[in-house]
Every structure is written in C-alpha cells, then in structure tokens.
Design a protein around this motif. Structure first.
Motif, PDB file in Angstrom:
ATOM      1  N   LEU A   1       0.821  -1.202   0.000  1.00  0.00           N
ATOM      2  CA  LEU A   1       0.000   0.000   0.000  1.00  0.00           C
ATOM      3  C   LEU A   1       0.860   1.260   0.000  1.00  0.00           C
ATOM      4  O   LEU A   1       0.549   2.238  -0.684  1.00  0.00           O
ATOM      5  CB  LEU A   1      -0.951  -0.001   1.199  1.00  0.00           C
ATOM      6  CG  LEU A   1      -1.937  -1.162   1.280  1.00  0.00           C
ATOM      7  CD1 LEU A   1      -2.755  -1.088   2.555  1.00  0.00           C
ATOM      8  CD2 LEU A   1      -2.823  -1.206   0.044  1.00  0.00           C
ATOM      9  N   VAL A   2       1.950   1.216   0.766  1.00  0.00           N
ATOM     10  CA  VAL A   2       2.872   2.366   0.797  1.00  0.00           C
ATOM     11  C   VAL A   2       3.460   2.595  -0.587  1.00  0.00           C
ATOM     12  O   VAL A   2       3.461   3.711  -1.103  1.00  0.00           O
ATOM     13  CB  VAL A   2       3.994   2.148   1.840  1.00  0.00           C
ATOM     14  CG1 VAL A   2       5.072   3.226   1.716  1.00  0.00           C
ATOM     15  CG2 VAL A   2       3.424   2.134   3.249  1.00  0.00           C
ATOM     16  N   SER A   3       3.947   1.539  -1.213  1.00  0.00           N
ATOM     17  CA  SER A   3       4.557   1.705  -2.534  1.00  0.00           C
ATOM     18  C   SER A   3       3.525   2.158  -3.563  1.00  0.00           C
ATOM     19  O   SER A   3       3.828   2.996  -4.417  1.00  0.00           O
ATOM     20  CB  SER A   3       5.279   0.435  -2.986  1.00  0.00           C
ATOM     21  OG  SER A   3       4.395  -0.645  -3.081  1.00  0.00           O
ATOM     22  N   ALA A   4       2.295   1.664  -3.479  1.00  0.00           N
ATOM     23  CA  ALA A   4       1.248   2.095  -4.415  1.00  0.00           C
ATOM     24  C   ALA A   4       0.953   3.576  -4.244  1.00  0.00           C
ATOM     25  O   ALA A   4       0.821   4.316  -5.233  1.00  0.00           O
ATOM     26  CB  ALA A   4      -0.021   1.272  -4.205  1.00  0.00           C
ATOM     27  N   LEU A   5       0.848   4.031  -3.006  1.00  0.00           N
ATOM     28  CA  LEU A   5       0.604   5.453  -2.739  1.00  0.00           C
ATOM     29  C   LEU A   5       1.740   6.304  -3.289  1.00  0.00           C
ATOM     30  O   LEU A   5       1.506   7.288  -3.997  1.00  0.00           O
ATOM     31  CB  LEU A   5       0.462   5.691  -1.232  1.00  0.00           C
ATOM     32  CG  LEU A   5       0.528   7.154  -0.779  1.00  0.00           C
ATOM     33  CD1 LEU A   5      -0.610   7.964  -1.372  1.00  0.00           C
ATOM     34  CD2 LEU A   5       0.539   7.247   0.727  1.00  0.00           C
ATOM     35  N   LEU A   6       2.954   5.931  -2.988  1.00  0.00           N
ATOM     36  CA  LEU A   6       4.097   6.733  -3.409  1.00  0.00           C
ATOM     37  C   LEU A   6       4.219   6.784  -4.929  1.00  0.00           C
ATOM     38  O   LEU A   6       4.448   7.859  -5.499  1.00  0.00           O
ATOM     39  CB  LEU A   6       5.376   6.186  -2.774  1.00  0.00           C
ATOM     40  CG  LEU A   6       5.427   6.287  -1.246  1.00  0.00           C
ATOM     41  CD1 LEU A   6       6.650   5.555  -0.708  1.00  0.00           C
ATOM     42  CD2 LEU A   6       5.402   7.731  -0.778  1.00  0.00           C
ATOM     43  N   ARG A   7       4.053   5.648  -5.582  1.00  0.00           N
ATOM     44  CA  ARG A   7       4.134   5.650  -7.050  1.00  0.00           C
ATOM     45  C   ARG A   7       3.021   6.488  -7.660  1.00  0.00           C
ATOM     46  O   ARG A   7       3.242   7.223  -8.631  1.00  0.00           O
ATOM     47  CB  ARG A   7       4.101   4.221  -7.583  1.00  0.00           C
ATOM     48  CG  ARG A   7       5.416   3.493  -7.410  1.00  0.00           C
ATOM     49  CD  ARG A   7       5.482   2.228  -8.257  1.00  0.00           C
ATOM     50  NE  ARG A   7       4.482   1.250  -7.849  1.00  0.00           N
ATOM     51  CZ  ARG A   7       4.687   0.292  -6.954  1.00  0.00           C
ATOM     52  NH1 ARG A   7       5.858   0.195  -6.366  1.00  0.00           N
ATOM     53  NH2 ARG A   7       3.738  -0.564  -6.661  1.00  0.00           N
TER      54      ARG A   7
END
Length: 87
Positions: free
Chosen positions: A67-73
């Motif tokens: 979820l963190v990586s999806a948000l950041l991307r």
C-alpha cells in the motif's frame, strides 16, 4: 514538482505514527484526491482503493508495504525514493 521534491524524508520518522504523518504529507503535497490516487495506482497495476487509502492514512500503525509503494508511485515518487520509504 514531484513528491520527491517535497522535502519529506522517511528516515526522520521514529515511530509508526510519524511515518503515517509523513505519508499524509506526501499525499497532501501531491494535491491529489484519494480517488485520483486510486485511479493512478490502478493504471500502474497496483490495488489501492480510495477507502483503503483513507483508512491507511487515518491509523497510527504501519501500513502494508504494498500500500505504501502504491501510494508513493501514484504520487510520482521516483522508484529510488520508494525504496527508501520501504527500508
């Protein structure tokens, strides 16, 4: 300006709540609404519903890495910075 230029440094977080506050700052400074982040995430093959994002940013606990990586991307954070957030 991309989110990487916002001056938000994940290594300054000393606990899960501060980490989430920094994630909220990325989202706030991106200027993107939750639904737009969800659409952008979907376009890159990530799954991050707006409701999940709202819940994630409203809790003082560490969110899941995906979820963190999806948000950041979705907020245009470059991959090398995403790696720092996940470390």
């Amino acid at each position: 300006m991309t989110a990487a230029d916002f001056g938000v440094e994940p290594t300054t977080a000393t606990n899960p709540e501060q980490y989430v506050i920094l994630l909220r700052r990325i989202r706030d400074q991106s200027g993107l609404a939750y639904r737009e982040i969800a659409r952008r995430a979907r376009r890159t093959g990530d799954v991050l519903p707006a409701s999940t994002l709202a819940t994630m940013l409203g809790r003082p606990t560490l969110p899941r890495r995906d979820l963190v990586s999806a948000l950041l991307r979705a907020c245009d954070v470059p991959d090398e910075h995403v790696t720092k957030w996940l470390a």
